[in-house]
Design an enzyme around this catalytic site. Sequence first.
Site, mmCIF file in Angstrom:
data_model
loop_
_atom_site.group_PDB
_atom_site.id
_atom_site.type_symbol
_atom_site.label_atom_id
_atom_site.label_comp_id
_atom_site.label_asym_id
_atom_site.label_seq_id
_atom_site.Cartn_x
_atom_site.Cartn_y
_atom_site.Cartn_z
ATOM 1 N N LYS A 166 62.593 -9.664 -9.746
ATOM 2 C CA LYS A 166 63.004 -8.786 -10.844
ATOM 3 C C LYS A 166 64.063 -7.791 -10.362
ATOM 4 C CE LYS A 166 61.092 -5.015 -12.698
ATOM 5 N NZ LYS A 166 60.034 -4.121 -13.106
ATOM 6 N N ASP A 185 60.341 -7.678 -17.392
ATOM 7 C CA ASP A 185 59.440 -6.552 -17.093
ATOM 8 C C ASP A 185 58.303 -6.571 -18.126
ATOM 9 O OD1 ASP A 185 60.449 -5.550 -19.452
ATOM 10 O OD2 ASP A 185 60.689 -3.519 -18.692
#
Length: 261
Positions: A166, A185
């Site tokens: 991420k 997320d």
Amino acid sequence: MAKKLKKAKAKASAGKSTKRSVARAGKAKPSASKPQAPGKSSAKPNTDPKRVAAILAKLDEAYPDASCELKHEQPFQLLISTILSAQCTDVRVNAVAQTLYPKFSTPEKFAYANPAELEQEIRPTGFFRNKTKSIMGASKKIVEEFGGRVPQTREELLTLPGVARKTANVVLGSGFGIAAGVVVDTHVIRLSNRLDLTHHSDPKHIEQDLMAILPQNKWIIFSHQLIWHGRRVCVARKPRCIECNLEKLCYAKDKTYATHS
Ligand code: SF4
């Protein structure tokens, strides 16, 4: 006597069940979003290209300028802020960054910092000891192995301490404008499930699903738009569906409806 008792119990139970049915029919009850576990859903997500295009158009209409809410002046600062943002709000990270970056203005300053001093600087973001280790480790590697510059490939970024997929996607997308993946997320997990674009709950599979249905030139802005929408309208506990411009395209189980008094 026993017969009378039986009759009374049956009546009470029927009454309860009727009350429950009325409550259900009268008001849609919001519940926490529960994405499907990987592989558990039998139905496929509705990723019809026309529907996906309509969702993208609505997101563009609502959030044409969505961007990363972590303030930064260069990719290195974005990398540090993204590490700090784990389990912390962007607002708090931005507040810490305001005093942090003037004091630690280069990768070298982070790499060879006094750990106790850095810990105190970033303490408000939580998990400050681990974050200090990651930040100093990543900075040291950038200084000693990448000539003081943040690398621009996912493979290289993933070699930095504290950097997972991420964070690498955030730095590549918002730091360098490279669409190498989709940032997934907590908001993207929730919204992509509510919008029936995936039935997975783990970021890796969600990212694969999204990359398969979105044009690559949308990978960066799409996650910003979902994050903005998730913070402003499609919030976790009680989504504000009445304010949502995607309402007609959404059939999430936990949609909320206007209730009449
Ligand atoms: S209609 Fe409600 S649940 Fe669906 S995307 Fe909009 S806010 Fe979220």
